[in-house]
Design an enzyme around this catalytic site. Structure first.
Site, short mmCIF file in Angstrom:
data_model
loop_
_atom_site.label_atom_id
_atom_site.label_comp_id
_atom_site.label_asym_id
_atom_site.label_seq_id
_atom_site.Cartn_x
_atom_site.Cartn_y
_atom_site.Cartn_z
N LYS A 268 0.85 -1.21 0.00
CA LYS A 268 0.00 0.00 0.00
C LYS A 268 0.87 1.25 0.00
O LYS A 268 1.66 1.46 0.91
CB LYS A 268 -0.92 0.01 1.22
CG LYS A 268 -1.72 1.32 1.39
CD LYS A 268 -2.65 1.29 2.61
CE LYS A 268 -3.31 2.65 2.84
NZ LYS A 268 -4.18 2.69 4.05
N ASP A 273 -2.58 10.26 3.64
CA ASP A 273 -3.99 9.88 3.76
C ASP A 273 -4.72 10.89 4.65
O ASP A 273 -4.68 10.80 5.87
CB ASP A 273 -4.11 8.47 4.36
CG ASP A 273 -5.56 8.04 4.52
OD1 ASP A 273 -6.45 8.70 3.94
OD2 ASP A 273 -5.79 7.02 5.22
N LYS A 280 -10.22 13.09 7.97
CA LYS A 280 -9.80 12.64 9.31
C LYS A 280 -9.79 13.83 10.26
O LYS A 280 -9.62 14.97 9.84
CB LYS A 280 -8.38 12.06 9.23
CG LYS A 280 -8.28 10.70 8.61
CD LYS A 280 -6.84 10.23 8.62
CE LYS A 280 -6.71 8.86 7.97
NZ LYS A 280 -7.37 7.79 8.71
N ASP A 291 1.46 6.32 5.59
CA ASP A 291 0.50 5.39 5.00
C ASP A 291 1.03 4.71 3.73
O ASP A 291 0.32 3.96 3.07
CB ASP A 291 -0.81 6.13 4.70
CG ASP A 291 -2.04 5.26 4.86
OD1 ASP A 291 -1.91 4.18 5.48
OD2 ASP A 291 -3.11 5.64 4.36
N ASP A 350 -12.25 7.35 3.51
CA ASP A 350 -11.05 7.10 4.33
C ASP A 350 -10.68 5.61 4.33
O ASP A 350 -9.61 5.24 4.78
CB ASP A 350 -11.29 7.60 5.77
CG ASP A 350 -10.00 7.75 6.55
OD1 ASP A 350 -8.92 7.66 5.93
OD2 ASP A 350 -10.08 7.96 7.77
N GLU A 352 -9.54 3.86 1.99
CA GLU A 352 -9.00 3.96 0.63
C GLU A 352 -7.96 2.89 0.33
O GLU A 352 -7.76 2.54 -0.83
CB GLU A 352 -8.40 5.36 0.40
CG GLU A 352 -6.95 5.55 0.88
CD GLU A 352 -6.76 5.38 2.38
OE1 GLU A 352 -7.75 5.47 3.12
OE2 GLU A 352 -5.62 5.12 2.81
N ARG A 354 -7.86 -0.31 0.85
CA ARG A 354 -8.43 -1.51 0.21
C ARG A 354 -8.82 -1.25 -1.25
O ARG A 354 -8.83 -2.16 -2.07
CB ARG A 354 -9.62 -2.01 1.04
CG ARG A 354 -10.74 -1.03 1.14
CD ARG A 354 -11.69 -1.32 2.30
NE ARG A 354 -11.15 -0.88 3.60
CZ ARG A 354 -11.76 -1.05 4.76
NH1 ARG A 354 -12.94 -1.65 4.82
NH2 ARG A 354 -11.21 -0.62 5.88
N1 BES Z 1 -4.40 4.55 6.83
C1 BES Z 1 -5.57 4.34 7.60
C2 BES Z 1 -5.37 3.32 8.71
C3 BES Z 1 -4.59 3.80 9.91
C4 BES Z 1 -5.17 4.58 10.87
C5 BES Z 1 -3.28 3.38 10.07
C6 BES Z 1 -4.43 4.97 11.98
C7 BES Z 1 -2.56 3.76 11.19
C8 BES Z 1 -3.14 4.56 12.14
C9 BES Z 1 -6.70 3.82 6.70
O1 BES Z 1 -6.70 4.28 5.41
C10 BES Z 1 -7.98 4.27 7.33
O2 BES Z 1 -8.22 5.44 7.37
N2 BES Z 1 -8.77 3.31 7.81
C11 BES Z 1 -9.99 3.61 8.46
C12 BES Z 1 -11.02 2.63 7.98
C13 BES Z 1 -12.43 3.01 8.37
C14 BES Z 1 -12.87 4.25 7.64
C15 BES Z 1 -13.35 1.86 8.03
C16 BES Z 1 -9.76 3.48 9.96
O3 BES Z 1 -9.02 2.61 10.38
O4 BES Z 1 -10.31 4.30 10.70
ZN ZN Z 2 -4.91 4.85 4.66
MN MN Z 3 -7.76 6.12 5.24
#
Ligand code: BES
Ligand code: ZN
Ligand code: MN
Length: 499
Positions: A268, A273, A280, A291, A350, A352, A354
């Site tokens: 990835k 992000d 966020k 990210d 968010d 993204e 996947r």
């Molecule tokens: N890059 C983030 C995941 C992440 C969050 C990694 C905090 C490290 C620390 C990912 O893209 C994301 O935002 N995931 C969301 C998914 C949700 C919207 C279903 C998350 O984990 O909040």
């Molecule tokens: Zn992300």
């Molecule tokens: Mn995200």
């Protein structure tokens, strides 16, 4: 201050007469001192035993004690290294070598000798040396130096000292390999630590091209957005739609074994992000420059594999994008068609990672892979579940899962398996498309993995969620280079035909 590149070598010899700036002597917690430590103790008038007895030095794994101008020894400094119990589990072994490296770098020593003999009584020399070189190389990393392509540390040479001449060859082989792994770890850390305004998708592409120039055996290709449109990568393109930075798909091919199906790594590469329209919150948002650590680890592995010229075929597939809001950005409720033809309702922009990974996983099938392993900072929920101790592992094949778990233990870079049950997969149901891109508030890491599993249908596949392990926060903020050590250990076992 002369710049120093750290060099490694192994030799056989007597620890009491060896001339060095810093003699590192592992000491076990319990029982009589084993031969090498006992020899150093005797020559120095019982220093080690006295310190152990007085409990000024407990020898707990990872503790150190530095003595200047020890009597009876040819060394300028004696660095006692707590080695814990005589039969350490591998996590402890990693801890004590990392502590030795930290302590040695904290002295002004220009060279050091690690007395390996006692530790080698119950470890394979090649593997021990590999770990030592990797951890000393990693301890040399400083962001500001790495950014400027220089070394400012004093330590320039580490020797492993054994008593058996017959071990020297295996030790040197391990050192060479460990140095390559350490360099891969450090490259991954630098890419992670670089700010988002420098480490863009294009920067990742340029970095890959640079590796291709350095290692002729690495074939590098960068597909631009126009090519990705022709490939119908609608999910990937929906993520990059809001950014001024063009997205791309980077591939690196290393064919170290002819006619062998490759291990394909999918990393990835979200270089920043923000969450997109599903923006966020502000706190710690800077950390979303990390990210792209999945991409960085795939690049670090390719570099180490090429440097070590491993007899194996490995391919990296890296979707690289930036996730930002704008008038052109994808909105919640939008439906996109992935390269596989499956449609996705984007309920949260968010989620993204996947979306870029699913198209990369579809693309990966064209390499007719032996296995596909994706690596991603995918979910905050994984940080909640496992913290920084272990990466989350999801896998559609038990043998592959075991191989990765074992590799993580050996490398001191552990993973922990979580399930992919169909009851979780059902949370992805959408009224408007084949699936939604989120599965609700429960079991977020698992539903994310279930989403990926829907695209990883044609091969053995594993997914490593490294959201908790790829970097440290707070005062120690910085990329860790994980899971490069785990992946390298897996590939080495793969070379030997195991798993
Ligand atoms: N890059 C983030 C995941 C992440 C969050 C990694 C905090 C490290 C620390 C990912 O893209 C994301 O935002 N995931 C969301 C998914 C949700 C919207 C279903 C998350 O984990 O909040
Ligand atoms: Zn992300
Ligand atoms: Mn995200």
């Amino acid at each position: 201050m002369p710049a120093q590149k750290l060099e490694f070598a192994a030799r056989a010899g007597d620890p009491t007469t060896v001339k060095t700036d810093c003699l590192i002597v592992p000491v076990f917690q319990n029982g009589a001192l084993p031969p090498a430590a006992a020899a150093v103790d005797a020559a120095s008038g019982g220093t080690i035993e006295a310190l152990r007895k007085a409990r000024d030095f407990t020898a707990k794994a990872g503790t150190t004690l530095l003595l200047h101008r020890p009597q009876g020894l040819a060394a300028t400094r004696l660095l006692l290294l707590g080695a814990g119990n005589a039969d350490p589990e591998s996590q402890e072994g990693v801890k004590l070598l990392a502590a030795a490296a930290r302590a040695a770098f904290a002295t002004p020593a220009r060279n050091a000798v690690l007395v390996a003999a006692d530790l080698l009584a119950n470890q394979q020399p090649e593997r021990f040396a590999r770990l030592a070189a990797r951890l000393f190389a990693a301890a040399a990393y400083h962001y500001r130096d790495a950014e400027n392509g220089r070394d400012s540390h004093q330590l320039g040479r580490l020797q492993l000292l054994s008593t058996e001449r017959t071990q020297t060859r295996a030790l040197n082989q391990g050192l060479t390999l460990g140095q390559a792994i350490g360099a891969g770890v450090n490259s991954a850390r630098l890419l992670g630590d670089l700010p988002g305004n420098i480490c863009t998708p294009n920067h990742l592409a340029e970095h890959a091209r640079g590796l291709g120039r350095q290692y002729p055996k690495l074939k590098v290709q960068v597909l631009d957005e126009q090519r990705l449109r022709r490939l119908k990568m609608g999910a990937l393109l929906s993520v990059t739609a809001g950014s001024e930075q063009p997205g791309c798909l980077i591939t690196l091919e290393y064919r170290g074994a002819a006619r062998q199906a490759p291990v394909v790594l999918v990393g990835k590469g979200v270089t920043f992000d923000s969450g997109g329209i599903s923006l966020k919150p502000g706190a710690k948002m800077d950390e979303m420059k990390y990210d792209m650590c999945g991409a960085a680890s795939a690049l670090g592995v390719m570099e180490a594999v090429a440097a070590a010229e491993l007899p194996i075929s490995v391919v990296a597939v890296i979707p690289a994008v930036e996730n930002l809001p704008s008038g052109k950005a994808t909105k919640p409720g939008d439906v996109v068609t992935s390269m596989s033809g499956k449609t996705i309702e984007i309920l949260n922009t968010d989620a993204e990672g996947r979306l870029i990974l699913c198209d990369a996983l579809t693309y990966a099938a064209r390499y007719k892979p032996e296995v596909v392993i994706d690596i991603a900072t995918l979910t905050g929920a994984c940080v909640v579940a496992l913290g920084k101790q272990a990466s989350g592992l999801f896998c559609n094949d038990d043998r592959l899962a075991e191989g990765l778990l074992d590799a993580g233990i050996t490398a001191g870079d552990r993973a922990w398996r979580l399930p992919l049950w169909k009851e979780y997969d059902e949370q992805l149901k959408s009224n408007f498309a084949d699936m939604a891109n989120i599965g609700g508030p429960e079991a977020g890491s698992i539903t994310a993995a279930c989403f990926l599993a829907r695209f990883a249908t044609d091969y053995r596949w594993a997914h490593l969620d490294i959201a908790g392990t790829a970097w440290n926060s707070g005062a120690q903020k910085g990329a860790s280079g994980r899971p490069v050590p785990l992946l390298m250990e897996y590939l080495l076992a793969h070379c030997e035909g195991r798993r």
